[in-house]
Scaffold this active site. Sequence first.
Site, PDB file in Angstrom:
ATOM      1  N   HIS A 115       4.866 -11.941  -1.073  1.00 24.56           N
ATOM      2  CA  HIS A 115       4.268 -10.953  -2.117  1.00 24.56           C
ATOM      3  C   HIS A 115       5.194 -10.041  -2.440  1.00 24.56           C
ATOM      4  CE1 HIS A 115       1.893  -7.154  -2.670  1.00 24.56           C
ATOM      5  NE2 HIS A 115       0.881  -7.874  -2.623  1.00 24.56           N
ATOM      6  N   ASP A 189       6.301  -9.646   7.268  1.00 22.43           N
ATOM      7  CA  ASP A 189       5.062  -8.882   6.597  1.00 22.43           C
ATOM      8  C   ASP A 189       3.828  -9.511   7.253  1.00 22.43           C
ATOM      9  OD1 ASP A 189       3.236  -8.125   4.742  1.00 22.43           O
ATOM     10  OD2 ASP A 189       3.920  -8.937   3.097  1.00 22.43           O
ATOM     11  N   GLN A 192      -1.220  -9.646   5.974  1.00 18.94           N
ATOM     12  CA  GLN A 192      -2.624 -10.301   6.040  1.00 18.94           C
ATOM     13  C   GLN A 192      -2.817 -10.940   7.459  1.00 18.94           C
ATOM     14  OE1 GLN A 192      -4.683 -10.669   3.593  1.00 18.94           O
ATOM     15  NE2 GLN A 192      -3.657  -9.981   1.808  1.00 18.94           N
ATOM     16  N   LYS A 215      -6.152  -2.730   4.682  1.00 19.19           N
ATOM     17  CA  LYS A 215      -6.594  -4.200   4.677  1.00 19.19           C
ATOM     18  C   LYS A 215      -7.417  -4.546   6.020  1.00 19.19           C
ATOM     19  CE  LYS A 215      -3.111  -5.890   1.497  1.00 19.19           C
ATOM     20  NZ  LYS A 215      -3.488  -6.041   0.169  1.00 19.19           N
ATOM     21  N   CYS A 355       0.496 -10.526  -6.989  1.00 17.20           N
ATOM     22  CA  CYS A 355       1.572  -9.995  -6.684  1.00 17.20           C
ATOM     23  C   CYS A 355       2.587 -11.064  -5.782  1.00 17.20           C
ATOM     24  CB  CYS A 355       1.376  -8.944  -5.910  1.00 17.20           C
ATOM     25  SG  CYS A 355       0.326  -7.404  -6.631  1.00 17.20           S
TER      26      CYS A 355
END
Length: 397
Positions: A115, A189, A192, A215, A355
Amino acid sequence: MAIATHPDLRAEFPTLDREGIVYLDAAATSQTPRAVLAAMNDYYAHHRASVHRGVYAVAAEATDLFEGARHRIARFAGAEARNTVFTKNATEALNLVARGVAGPGDKVVLTEMEHHSNLVPWQLTGAELLWVGLDAQGRLDLDQLDGFLAAGGVKAVAVAHVSNVVGTINPVADICARARAAGALSVVDGTQAVPQMPVDVLELGADFYVWTGHKAYGPTGVGVLHGRREALEALPPLLGGGHMIASVTKEGPRFAEVPTKFEAGTSAIAEVIGLGAAVDFLTRIGMDAVREHEVELTAYALEQLSAMEGVTLDGPHAAEERGALVSFTVEGVHPHDVAEIIGSRGVCVRAGHHCAQVLMQALGHQATTRASFSVHSTREDVDALVAGIKRVQEVFA
Ligand SMILES: Cc1ncc(COP(=O)(O)O)c(C=O)c1O
């Protein structure tokens, strides 16, 4: 499908009370459970004060709520509260890490599926970037990673735990171990991943692990950075100001201990308390149950969409290898038109480059349409998506 069809669970989300809404955009931002709204409201209504500084009762209550949330949020991700930093979002946390870790003359390994939040901050450091590519199913080429590490001098390896486009679950424990063996820092990261599956940051062995509240059924305005103690101690702060100092003289500041060192200014108090309620919500369901539900739903979506003529799916074929989303193109139709027609039927999906333009270039797409699932999603939601795509094909036939 037990968890999403449980009436109490769907009733937890006020937005889902709206007539005709099928919300399939959790990968962009999740809906907010009533428990999160209640926790934030309770702070504002009954315990509103600044944290850490006041000595009066209301301020002590606010501090307890805030620091209590830090403990539960850290425990939820398998991290320690003292090594858990609150930021504005994942993007800010990744900027904090990139800025502190790398500079001109350094080498940093990234992947083509990052991302922009785990890509542009590294570009801003001026470091030389080395890119790990993907195979046809969106899986990372770990031989390429090994090649970069073997050449030496790599400062950091930055990688998504789960791709927000192709959905791939990357073997981050293995990648962190390879980075460590080569003397490089690992930056994961987990934006998600954390809302979708059990995550144990200590077990993964990442030096830095980042995610975002909005999220994960929490409010906007709060991100999370977990780090290895020594790695956090070696990292300079991104922002200076109140709260982050131990003392200040005309000659300069002496920083406070981690995590305070990174939390300059008044924190997003209500948001942290809200995120605390969000992880309680997920804990009550159980992350194994969340994952099981979302794998089943993703498998159903993959099965339905792959049977449709003219629909092309990206990412791993097996639901077990991916997060709870499907990213696809419809032959002869721009992804924005797909999303618009589906959206006019109440089905909320996202279209664009998500993104992740470097990934789009690797996939050979300008854009895709993405449907993403969450605890409240059902098979009927997937059926509504499929019916929407059929309608798109009729319109453009
Ligand atoms: C994989 C991934 N990383 C980072 C981000 C950035 O999150 P935030 O906008 O909350 O900083 C996103 C959001 O789309 C994402 O999907």
